[in-house]
Write a protein that holds these residues in place. Sequence first.
Motif, PDB file in Angstrom:
ATOM      1  N   VAL A 120      -4.539   4.822  -3.056  1.00 38.30           N
ATOM      2  CA  VAL A 120      -5.248   3.647  -2.556  1.00 38.30           C
ATOM      3  C   VAL A 120      -5.598   3.848  -1.087  1.00 38.30           C
ATOM      4  CG1 VAL A 120      -5.094   1.156  -2.167  1.00 38.30           C
ATOM      5  CG2 VAL A 120      -4.019   2.169  -4.185  1.00 38.30           C
TER       6      VAL A 120
ATOM      7  N   ILE B 236      -3.702  -3.816  -7.329  1.00 39.11           N
ATOM      8  CA  ILE B 236      -3.397  -2.387  -7.286  1.00 39.11           C
ATOM      9  C   ILE B 236      -2.805  -1.925  -8.616  1.00 39.11           C
ATOM     10  CG2 ILE B 236      -1.909  -0.669  -6.202  1.00 39.11           C
ATOM     11  CD1 ILE B 236      -2.380  -2.086  -3.552  1.00 39.11           C
TER      12      ILE B 236
ATOM     13  N   TYR C 219     -10.923   6.012  -5.067  1.00 36.11           N
ATOM     14  CA  TYR C 219     -10.597   5.201  -3.894  1.00 36.11           C
ATOM     15  C   TYR C 219     -11.354   5.737  -2.683  1.00 36.11           C
ATOM     16  CZ  TYR C 219      -6.890   3.489  -6.926  1.00 36.11           C
ATOM     17  OH  TYR C 219      -6.209   2.936  -7.975  1.00 36.11           O
TER      18      TYR C 219
ATOM     19  N   GLN D 200      -0.577   6.724  -6.382  1.00 39.88           N
ATOM     20  CA  GLN D 200      -1.866   6.035  -6.461  1.00 39.88           C
ATOM     21  C   GLN D 200      -2.555   6.143  -5.092  1.00 39.88           C
ATOM     22  OE1 GLN D 200      -1.432   2.068  -7.904  1.00 39.88           O
ATOM     23  NE2 GLN D 200      -3.620   1.711  -8.174  1.00 39.88           N
TER      24      GLN D 200
ATOM     25  N   ALA E 172       2.346   1.923  -3.436  1.00 38.46           N
ATOM     26  CA  ALA E 172       1.362   2.481  -4.363  1.00 38.46           C
ATOM     27  C   ALA E 172       1.116   3.957  -4.067  1.00 38.46           C
ATOM     28  CB  ALA E 172       0.060   1.690  -4.274  1.00 38.46           C
TER      29      ALA E 172
ATOM     30  N   SER F  93      -0.761  -6.889  -4.899  1.00 39.66           N
ATOM     31  CA  SER F  93       0.069  -6.023  -5.753  1.00 39.66           C
ATOM     32  C   SER F  93      -0.442  -6.003  -7.182  1.00 39.66           C
ATOM     33  CB  SER F  93       1.530  -6.487  -5.715  1.00 39.66           C
ATOM     34  OG  SER F  93       1.642  -7.819  -6.188  1.00 39.66           O
TER      35      SER F  93
ATOM     36  N   LEU G  65       0.827  -1.212   0.000  1.00 40.52           N
ATOM     37  CA  LEU G  65       0.000   0.000   0.000  1.00 40.52           C
ATOM     38  C   LEU G  65       0.861   1.263   0.000  1.00 40.52           C
ATOM     39  CD1 LEU G  65      -2.757  -1.012   2.620  1.00 40.52           C
ATOM     40  CD2 LEU G  65      -2.979  -0.993   0.123  1.00 40.52           C
TER      41      LEU G  65
END
Length: 923
Positions: A55, A263, A274, A53, A48, A260, A45
């Motif tokens: 997330v 994502i 998100y 990203q 990312a 992974s 996480l």
Amino acid sequence: MGTNHRIHFGFLFHVNFYHAGLGDTNDDRGFGRDLARIRDILDILAKANNEGQPVRAAWDFENDYTLGRILPSLGPDVIDGVKTRLRERGDELLFSGKHAGLFAGMTGKELSFALHYKSNELGETSNVLRPEGDLFSPAIIGRLKKAGIEAVLLGNSNVGPNALSTVTKDLRKNTYVKYNPATYRHGNNSITVLPYYTPADFLEEGSLKKFLDSLHNKQLSGEIDGDVFVLVGADVRSPWWEDMEIRNIFRKSSGTEGLSGFIKALRKFDYIAYNTPTGYLKEHAPVSEISFAGDLAGGTSGDFSAYSELPYDRLIWTRIERARMGSRVYDHERVSDTLAQRIKLLSASEFGLFSPAPAKDRFAEMDRLSAEIQKIERKAINEKEMSMRTSGRQRLNNSAIGKHLYSRRKDDEERNSFIIMNPKGQRVVSFQLLIDSGQCPKIGTLVLECDECQIRSYTAVEMSKENGYVNSAFVVMRFAEAQGTYKIYYHFDRSDIPKEPHKPLIELKPEDHPVFHAEGAMKRLLEAQGKLKAAPPPSPDDGRRQAVANRIAEINSAQGVTRAKTLTSGGERDSYVISSPDQKLRIVISGMGATKGHIREVFYDDERIGDNQFLSSFVKSGGTVSEFTCEEIKDAELAGEGMGVTISGAVHAGGESAPGRYELQIIKTAALKGIDGILLHMDVTYPSLEGVGEAFLEEIAPLQISPQYRAGVSVIRRSFNGIVGDYPVSVFGKSVPGNENIASFNHQMTAGIVGAKGALSGILIGIPRTVLGGLAICPGRLLTDGEGQHLSLNPYGTYGIQSKKYPSESEGVLQKYADSFVNEKPINTAAAYSGVREKFCMCLAGFAGANPSEGQLLELSAFCDGAIICGDETGVIHPFEGDNVTLPRAYKEIPIGTDKREEHYNSKNIKTELAKFLSKKRR
């Protein structure tokens, strides 16, 4: 056309390092996998997020063990990592209670107390609840709302097990409904439910990319007119977050690379937003409504089976029930002395997922804590009784002189006594007594009396013996008036032993007391003085006349039912008829031949509600069903009023090392008049299969009840906060085609009352909770054919490992993969009965119409909840606080297991089949 609609996406991670079958070490024999996986997840996480990203995830933590004991010393980096995400990345900390709370099985006061834990080491939680194991009951919705809980997360995946998909199809009406919140309505209460899913749901579309494209295309076309929220959740240790190692020729199959990979796939879509549950619910109201009056769970079977059907579960739960009931005598004045300890014991982690019992260290701790709360509450009860006795408001003097082997009632001070505390405030009470060894040779010698309130009727049955003497009895008693307390005097009517010479304190003359009215102690006193002749012994003619009169009476009472009991030349009876006090419920038992000891038929009023399959007792092993073998049937022995039969014999199973035994009593007692019920008592020892090859028990049914209801059949149950409700069994087949026939289901918690009803009448099973209680101890079985619905209820039994259908759209391919590589191994609850002994009582009652009356439910609840007993310190009768389940010694010494997954014997073929399916779906 929907160009502004978004797909909201979020991850849900469940974190609980406590496993009942494992230990407390950072390796595969403890929580090693959990700790390693949550670190991997945090790294993925963070990577990312660092790459731009955004997330986001929702977290629910078990607090006491995981956050309180393990992570501060062995995983401070995990705590820091989650705190950082909550603070900087917009993650959400869900409410989950302190001890992986089994909220569905809590009383109102327990639930209110447990719902106050809204902060932990990580900070304040949100008002969204994710219950451990998806264990949920609609009966607690009102309490949840009152405590500020605004929404509940429950699993609804196409691939099981999960809470929702097999009990409602309303969340699958269309894609918009499926991926949006719904209103869960139960009576006058409602709460928002947000369904969550697993990676299996988008893999059924071929890949996450294809799944999301399909959703967005429906938004663009207008088929979905609004946003959707795809919440993907699983335990941090779940293999769903890992590489599935599915290969297509020489390369990995796209979309199976784990977290992974998911994502990475999400980066490609500009229509993804998100989000977290609270974030989505702030701007999106429920779009549909669901209603299921049963109880929900995930576990290993999509219901309560893995959490409640073990004898071990009942051992611990019964002690919890005794502490609960004990606290009722004073909890209106102050908080229960064991409330916090009970909340700790009421953890889903402590009742699943294992068989036959948790690892020995876990067992020892649960054994200690559950025994301790009994002792604490007993002390509080005694203090309450003492304060009542000395306050002058109650006449509760328990003093007694001597321990009498037979009635010696010279004056009030010589009479042993005990106190009944009656917090339910009904005229019917039930309780279990402990009797000092050597005092009660037969249950029929026990005499109970009350001077201050008339006892309309009572019946006592033997629960156990020691050295030939009864040392425990179950009593059901009905008073003329409902009072908060009763003082009960007792003695043992030992007319079978010589009485020592006794000079009365008061010389009586015949003219003072008419001898023709002398009864009981007065009669014995006059006989001792020689002023009353003993009754002459009965002549043979008297006995014959009485026998004929009895037979005529029985024939008359059974008229219109079946043949009444008729003596054969061998002394056997053709049949026995046992009826409820008002003669509405009537059970006919065969007394001879191949069906000896079996139910022949059952009636309620004029309706025949049962045939020879109404009550079945059997075990299954090696694929073979072995019915309990009746060796003897005789008149029941009991104290007080009543009549009935005792059926006893052997219990065999294929591959047994030692056979079992059983004794079943079916009794008519006027003490159950307000309920109009029949009393059942069972003492069963199951055959042992230890040390004999690879044989194991597969199904257990000590008293399977199968009424002849064929249409509109529903299951009745009472929740632990006192709400009685029912749900139709047709819901299973309507939710998932194929589940019209379901070998085992358990969506009915058993806070004393469970039952079934048809179109014209119903039947109730009353379970005394402090004798042998449990969370959900009555699984069901459903068969549907041309005749209609065939329902069986199996109190104190289990149907072992059974399967049910889930609404999979991959022709079972993903379900097969999940069962082999992802889901917890199914729990064989039946194997946990090997060599176990259980003793329990039940009340069987009927009712006419759509629902039982309020009065019947109130009295049945009083019977089930039981009264509180305060024993006489100088007497020989005390409250029973022992165990009515005896486990083999080996169950207390189960070694710590391992978290390593065994390679599935057919793993290569299963993965190949999945690879072909995914490849086909992507075309």
